[in-house]
Design an enzyme around this catalytic site. Structure first.
Site, PDB file in Angstrom:
ATOM      1  N   THR A   1       0.828  -1.202   0.000  1.00 18.53           N
ATOM      2  CA  THR A   1       0.000   0.000   0.000  1.00 18.53           C
ATOM      3  C   THR A   1       0.864   1.255   0.000  1.00 18.53           C
ATOM      4  O   THR A   1       0.443   2.311  -0.483  1.00 18.53           O
ATOM      5  CB  THR A   1      -0.954  -0.002   1.209  1.00 18.53           C
TER       6      THR A   1
ATOM      7  N   LYS B   1       0.293 -12.499   8.152  1.00 23.40           N
ATOM      8  CA  LYS B   1      -0.756 -11.769   7.454  1.00 23.40           C
ATOM      9  C   LYS B   1      -1.199 -12.650   6.296  1.00 23.40           C
ATOM     10  O   LYS B   1      -0.450 -12.857   5.336  1.00 23.40           O
ATOM     11  CB  LYS B   1      -0.248 -10.420   6.945  1.00 23.40           C
TER      12      LYS B   1
ATOM     13  N   TYR C   1       3.962 -12.669   5.448  1.00 22.43           N
ATOM     14  CA  TYR C   1       2.989 -12.080   4.542  1.00 22.43           C
ATOM     15  C   TYR C   1       2.741 -13.075   3.413  1.00 22.43           C
ATOM     16  O   TYR C   1       3.566 -13.205   2.499  1.00 22.43           O
ATOM     17  CB  TYR C   1       3.528 -10.749   4.010  1.00 22.43           C
TER      18      TYR C   1
END
Length: 301
Positions: free
Chosen positions: A46, A162, A134
């Site tokens: 992001t 995550k 992740y």
């Protein structure tokens, strides 16, 4: 380390020429901390890490820590195609006093589970910090499967993951077979399901511009254990999730959402382009309804 709450992967504001606006970045951090998010991630997708030079990535991690201090945990992203670059970010995180690092699979190379685990363990040795894995096969091309999880589990630092695969069976697997690895929601439209299966944190790009609404869902499900209320909040958030996750304009939507709140976000770096006017109007309409609906739910409580 316990990863509890809303962890915001902070955007990187840009000027019109594509350069990083450090003052706007600092303002975003201050706003997010004041809004009550529980942790911040620098160098996530992001934040457009993939469009930054290594010098920029290192400098922004250092700057983020300077602004944050010790007010909330800072997690530094280490994902890179080259192991040497991931190690550089891991070493930087340790030097600046970050709370943890985010470790993903190296994009494009498609290593075996053993190779991917050895890569992650090398990054671990460079930082010796708590690690949030992740798992995002849609971007990286591979899953962090059971062989991978078993191998990295030999290090005490791998304490969270995550999970962004979108496969609900992965949620079941982690919750049942890897209870020592804290599960963090990385698939926004499945947040309620993650919380129902014991997740206590949510890494959500949308919290850049709707922190209160994301915190409301976390609080209802995790703090209060009120899944009836949680389902109502999640239902209100679903139109936003559809806008964010469909059409390949996730980062553009996040940045425009910040602009809607009066913060400088600027354009994304190439190859991405800003939203067109129709996309802007759609996001504006959805956000208005989300804010109004969740405020009503919270007022009833």
């Amino acid at each position: 380390m316990n990863f509890d709450g809303i962890y915001t992967p902070v955007i990187t504001p840009h000027r019109d020429d594509g350069s990083i606006d450090r003052d706007a970045f600092a303002r975003m951090i201050e706003h997010l901390i004041a809004s009550g998010v529980h942790g911040l991630i620098n160098g996530g997708s992001t934040g457009e890490y993939y469009a930054q030079s290594m010098d920029e990535r290192v400098e922004m991690a250092r700057f983020a820590k300077e602004v944050i201090g010790d007010r909330v945990p800072l997690v530094v992203g280490t994902v890179a195609i080259r192991l040497e670059d991931s190690i550089t970010m891991a070493e930087t995180a340790a030097k600046i006093g970050a709370a943890a690092i985010l470790v993903g699979s190296p994009p494009y190379s498609v290593p075996t589970e053993r190779e991917n685990a050895l890569n992650a363990l090398a990054i671990d040795r460079a930082a010796d910090l708590p690690i949030m894995l992740y798992n995002y096969p849609g971007r990286m091309g591979i899953d962090m499967g059971e062989e991978f999880l078993d191998r990295v589990g030999r290090s005490r630092n791998f304490c969270a993951i995550k999970e962004s695969s979108g496969d609900i069976n992965r949620v079941h697997l982690i919750a049942r077979d890897y209870p020592h690895i804290q599960m963090s929601c990385g698939m926004d439209d499945q947040a309620l399901e993650f919380f129902a299966w014991g997740a206590r944190s949510w890494v959500c790009g949308g919290s850049n511009f709707l922190p209160a609404e994301h915190i409301a869902l976390y609080r209802a499900c995790v703090v209060e254990g009120n899944f009836t209320k949680g389902r109502r909040i999640m239902s209100a958030l679903m139109p936003l999730m559809r806008v964010l996750e469909q059409g390949g304009k996730f980062i553009q939507c996040i940045k425009y959402g910040c602009e809607m709140n009066g913060f400088t976000a600027g354009p994304p770096r190439p190859p991405l382009k800003p939203l067109n006017k129709d996309d802007m109007r759609q996001l504006e309409q959805v956000v208005r309804v989300v804010k109004r609906t969740i405020a009503q739910i919270e007022a009833e409580a």
